[in-house]
Write an enzyme that holds these catalytic residues in place. Structure first.
Site, PDB file in Angstrom:
ATOM      1  N   LYS A 175     -46.712  51.380 -80.080  1.00 20.35           N
ATOM      2  CA  LYS A 175     -45.476  52.054 -79.652  1.00 20.35           C
ATOM      3  C   LYS A 175     -45.709  53.558 -79.555  1.00 20.35           C
ATOM      4  O   LYS A 175     -45.253  54.204 -78.602  1.00 20.35           O
ATOM      5  CB  LYS A 175     -44.324  51.722 -80.616  1.00 20.35           C
ATOM      6  CG  LYS A 175     -43.828  50.291 -80.452  1.00 20.35           C
ATOM      7  CD  LYS A 175     -42.832  49.844 -81.514  1.00 20.35           C
ATOM      8  CE  LYS A 175     -42.502  48.364 -81.316  1.00 20.35           C
ATOM      9  NZ  LYS A 175     -41.584  47.816 -82.335  1.00 20.35           N
TER      10      LYS A 175
ATOM     11  N   ASP B  55     -33.751  49.473 -80.057  1.00 24.07           N
ATOM     12  CA  ASP B  55     -34.161  48.066 -80.174  1.00 24.07           C
ATOM     13  C   ASP B  55     -33.054  47.132 -79.661  1.00 24.07           C
ATOM     14  O   ASP B  55     -33.317  45.961 -79.378  1.00 24.07           O
ATOM     15  CB  ASP B  55     -34.413  47.707 -81.655  1.00 24.07           C
ATOM     16  CG  ASP B  55     -35.892  47.714 -82.013  1.00 24.07           C
ATOM     17  OD1 ASP B  55     -36.732  47.513 -81.114  1.00 24.07           O
ATOM     18  OD2 ASP B  55     -36.193  47.926 -83.215  1.00 24.07           O
TER      19      ASP B  55
ATOM     20  N   GLN C 251     -39.190  49.237 -87.981  1.00 25.04           N
ATOM     21  CA  GLN C 251     -40.051  48.091 -87.691  1.00 25.04           C
ATOM     22  C   GLN C 251     -39.765  46.936 -88.657  1.00 25.04           C
ATOM     23  O   GLN C 251     -39.689  47.134 -89.869  1.00 25.04           O
ATOM     24  CB  GLN C 251     -41.531  48.512 -87.773  1.00 25.04           C
ATOM     25  CG  GLN C 251     -42.512  47.447 -87.319  1.00 25.04           C
ATOM     26  CD  GLN C 251     -42.408  47.097 -85.826  1.00 25.04           C
ATOM     27  OE1 GLN C 251     -42.022  47.916 -85.009  1.00 25.04           O
ATOM     28  NE2 GLN C 251     -42.742  45.873 -85.483  1.00 25.04           N
TER      29      GLN C 251
END
Ligand code: GUN
Length: 292
Positions: free
Chosen positions: A52, A119, A96
């Site tokens: 990422k 997200d 995460q």
């Protein structure tokens, strides 16, 4: 049969994003900034987060990685989330997953300001997605929509069978494929308890397989000319690989591919698109496209 190349598509999209970012900056705008919280040292998470950060570089974004040991308390983690919520320089951020057992993932997700939730996991974004309002759409379903669109796969009025009902793929995928502004399809969701699953698949113009069972979809389940999207990424032992495993999709590719109009491979299909869609969401966050 046309192979849907997710790797090449993702690379192209990142170039498009980078060009737009340079335009924004040249016009005096702010460079988008993505932050990521990583707790502990899970191997998979380390790799994802590293990729990422690399993708941010490719897109011309600023990125910040905040690392914590896995003994961080839930309260401390929630305080870190709050700091990012209030940091005006951070346009979007992710925590995460998975998190250590002593921390409630749902509590952490709901603590994220939905306007920075790139997200698309916050219930406000999930709810807005379900009723067709502007919002962050989570990476995997968004990546699949992007592949179908870029390869001009006909979806409107077509029969789409989704295998799997998870919160991060099956459910949002079904919502999006049924909506007029996205798939505009007739959607059926099948899962581990579904009767007549094979019959449902055989009637499908589009099959989206996200059940996490290697080689589950076989040629006898697929109609001639169907489009097959494989979301499976099960790690199976493979002595010929350097790291000792390979990623296996939910589709028995070799026998299914000859029957398809379009098919995604594993690896190189849906996978590379997911981080790319996080980048797209970060660009939207930088532009305050959905929320002020
Ligand atoms: N872990 C595996 N996939 C994801 C993802 O898309 N977002 C976050 N935050 N964690 C993940």
């Amino acid at each position: 049969m046309e192979l849907i190349d997710g790797k090449a598509t993702a690379a192209k999209i990142k170039e498009e994003i980078a060009a737009e970012v340079e335009q924004i900056v040249a016009n005096g705008g702010k460079r988008p900034h993505l932050a990521a919280i990583l707790v502990g040292h899970d191997g998979g998470s380390e790799t994802y987060v590293k990729n990422k950060v690399l993708a941010c570089e490719k897109c011309g974004f600023k990125s910040t990685l905040l690392r914590f040991e896995d003994d961080i308390t839930e309260e401390q983690l929630l305080a870190e989330v709050d700091k990012l919520n209030k940091d005006a320089d951070v346009d979007g951020f992710i925590v995460q997953l998975p998190l250590p057992k002593h921390i409630s993932e749902q509590k952490v997700i709901e603590a994220i300001d939905y306007r920075k939730d790139v997200d698309g996991f916050h219930p406000i974004n999930v709810g807005r997605m379900a009723i067709g309002l502007p919002c962050y759409i989570s990476a995997t379903p968004k990546g699949i929509l992007e592949l179908l669109r870029r390869y001009n796969v006909p979806t409107s009025g077509k029969k789409c069978v989704i295998l799997g009902r998870s919160n991060i793929v099956g459910k949002p995928m079904a919502q999006l494929m049924m909506q007029k502004q996205y798939g505009d399809s007739t959607v059926t969701v099948c899962h581990s308890r579904s009767e007549n699953l094979k019959k449902e698949c055989l009637e499908a113009d589009i099959i989206i397989a996200a059940i996490g069972r290697p080689d589950f979809v076989t040629a006898d389940m697929v109609k001639e000319g169907a489009t097959v999207i494989d979301v499976g990424t099960t790690r199976v032992p493979d002595a010929t690989k350097k790291n000792g495993f390979r990623l296996n999709g939910d589709v028995k590719f070799d026998e299914v591919a000859p029957k398809c109009s379009f098919i995604t491979p594993v690896p190189g299909g849906v996978g590379p698109m997911t981080i790319c869609m996080l980048m797209m969401n970060t660009l939207s966050a930088g532009k305050k496209e959905f929320y002020k």
